[in-house]
Design a protein around this motif. Structure first.
Motif, PDB file in Angstrom:
ATOM      1  N   ASP A 229       0.840  -1.193   0.000  1.00  0.00           N
ATOM      2  CA  ASP A 229       0.000   0.000   0.000  1.00  0.00           C
ATOM      3  C   ASP A 229       0.881   1.251   0.000  1.00  0.00           C
ATOM      4  N   PRO A 230       0.563   2.246  -0.829  1.00  0.00           N
ATOM      5  CA  PRO A 230       1.346   3.484  -0.860  1.00  0.00           C
ATOM      6  C   PRO A 230       1.010   4.383   0.331  1.00  0.00           C
ATOM      7  N   ASP A 231       1.298   3.901   1.518  1.00  0.00           N
ATOM      8  CA  ASP A 231       0.927   4.558   2.768  1.00  0.00           C
ATOM      9  C   ASP A 231       2.073   5.449   3.228  1.00  0.00           C
ATOM     10  N   VAL A 232       1.774   6.691   3.587  1.00  0.00           N
ATOM     11  CA  VAL A 232       2.835   7.617   4.006  1.00  0.00           C
ATOM     12  C   VAL A 232       3.488   7.182   5.313  1.00  0.00           C
ATOM     13  N   THR A 233       2.822   6.312   6.059  1.00  0.00           N
ATOM     14  CA  THR A 233       3.401   5.854   7.325  1.00  0.00           C
ATOM     15  C   THR A 233       4.239   4.583   7.165  1.00  0.00           C
ATOM     16  N   HIS A 234       4.377   4.087   5.950  1.00  0.00           N
ATOM     17  CA  HIS A 234       5.199   2.893   5.732  1.00  0.00           C
ATOM     18  C   HIS A 234       6.643   3.171   6.164  1.00  0.00           C
ATOM     19  N   GLY A 235       7.183   2.297   6.976  1.00  0.00           N
ATOM     20  CA  GLY A 235       8.553   2.456   7.459  1.00  0.00           C
ATOM     21  C   GLY A 235       8.687   3.308   8.698  1.00  0.00           C
ATOM     22  N   ALA A 236       7.583   3.875   9.186  1.00  0.00           N
ATOM     23  CA  ALA A 236       7.652   4.716  10.387  1.00  0.00           C
ATOM     24  C   ALA A 236       7.902   3.859  11.628  1.00  0.00           C
ATOM     25  N   GLU A 237       8.657   4.439  12.570  1.00  0.00           N
ATOM     26  CA  GLU A 237       8.898   3.749  13.839  1.00  0.00           C
ATOM     27  C   GLU A 237       7.859   4.197  14.855  1.00  0.00           C
ATOM     28  N   ILE A 238       7.043   3.257  15.285  1.00  0.00           N
ATOM     29  CA  ILE A 238       5.983   3.526  16.250  1.00  0.00           C
ATOM     30  C   ILE A 238       6.443   3.000  17.605  1.00  0.00           C
ATOM     31  N   TRP A 239       6.565   3.896  18.581  1.00  0.00           N
ATOM     32  CA  TRP A 239       7.059   3.491  19.894  1.00  0.00           C
ATOM     33  C   TRP A 239       5.977   3.651  20.952  1.00  0.00           C
TER      34      TRP A 239
END
Length: 356
Positions: A74-84
């Motif tokens: 999915d072309p999601d802008v949050t792809h690869g984001a680190e969620i802590w």
């Protein structure tokens, strides 16, 4: 399918990633050490494992864990984001308290599923996290702080600022799974779903814009699973295919905002390609006999959901919008004799409009 005719890879929502990180941090406090991966249960019962990216003890009663979001294809802008997620034990009886860390937004305007002042951690992710922690200790008392690295910058590429969600991203998801967004692939899957239903001899289909509307419509009809079509944003794709592959009855079920877009003539309901004309919506409210003051309120709201909230119990906006959507659907179908029904639901699955 993608251009190489390979299946598109599903991903995980920010809510699922936050749930895994929260469980990892809580397990670390409980056990005294971190695991490299944890298993969580998605809302529909599927169990999935997540690798833990970052691990840190703040104290014996406080730990932080993070997960890197994989949005699949999915072309999601949050792809690869680190969620802590930081988990801190509280005194007995405090329950589970949610807070927004750096990179997660705060609600500043009404009309969203959360109250003004609340961290932008949606209801289903909250439920997922509470469920995951209860698998460790049945009744836990903890403070859950969720953040996203560079979340403030990423949020500028989303609708959050316009919706009054300030300071970062939202923690979202109703199923935990990100369905890869591909127009051709999704429309093809709609076609195949209709084909399978027709082959099974089903004469009533429900095409829904999302999980909430599908579940709510199913509570009304309890149709076989093959009769349920995941329409998403592609109302036009469903209607065009049904025109040449008819069934006896088609129910179009969706949230108030997406079905208002259909009522206003949009066949692609995605937020990037269509939006609700609030001025036209205000005109409709006026036609229904609303006061000048109420009409002016409608013109100045933040979301379509807020318009419906203003009108609830006062004027029958839901049925009016459903009628308009029905007219658009019938225009698409032309002379083809199919019974069409329109259902409008809010985010809680409550019926706001029905016609057909």
């Amino acid at each position: 399918m993608n251009q190489e005719n390979q299946p598109l890879r599903y991903g995980w929502t920010t809510g699922a990633c936050a749930t895994a990180a929260a469980k990892a941090a809580y397990l670390a406090i409980h056990n005294g050490f971190f695991l490299d991966c944890v298993e969580i249960t998605l809302p529909q019962g599927k169990k999935v494992s997540f690798s833990i990216f970052n691990k840190q003890f703040i104290s014996t009663d406080c730990a932080i864990a993070s997960v890197i979001k994989d949005a699949g294809d999915d072309p999601d802008v949050t792809h690869g984001a680190e969620i802590w997620v930081q988990v801190k034990r509280l005194d007995v009886g405090r329950g589970v308290v949610f807070k927004a860390g750096k990179g997660v937004g705060t609600i500043t305007k009404p009309g969203l599923p959360l109250a003004v002042g609340e961290p932008a951690i949606n209801p289903v992710p909250r439920q997922m996290i509470i469920q995951a922690l209860s698998e460790v200790v049945k009744n836990c008392d903890v403070e859950i702080t969720i953040g996203v690295i560079n979340g403030e910058a990423i949020a500028l590429k989303t609708m959050n600022p316009r919706l009054g969600i300030l300071g970062g991203l939202s923690i979202l998801g109703t199923t935990g799974i990100v369905v890869p967004f591909s127009c051709a692939a999704w429309i093809a899957s709609i076609h195949r779903g209709i084909d399978v239903a027709r082959a099974a001899g089903l004469d009533h289909l429900i095409a829904s814009t999302g999980n909430v509307s599908e579940v709510a419509a199913q509570k009304i009809y309890n149709l076989p699973e093959s009769a349920l079509i995941e329409m998403g944003d592609f109302a036009g794709g469903v209607l065009k295919y049904i025109k040449t592959h008819p069934v006896k009855k088609l129910t179009l079920a969706g949230g108030v905002a997406k079905m208002t877009k259909l009522a206003q003539g949009h066949l692609d309901l995605h937020s990037k390609r269509s939006s609700v004309d609030l001025e036209l919506l205000a005109e409709w409210v006026a036609q229904l006999g609303a006061s000048k003051e109420m009409v002016e309120q409608v013109r100045n709201v933040n979301t379509t959901a807020e318009v419906f909230s203003l009108c609830q119990g006062r004027i029958a906006l839901g049925d009016f919008v459903a009628q308009k959507a029905l007219e658009i659907a019938r225009q698409m179908l032309g002379p083809v004799l199919i019974e069409i029904e329109i259902l409008l639901f809010d985010r809680q699955g409550q019926l706001h409009g029905q016609i057909g």
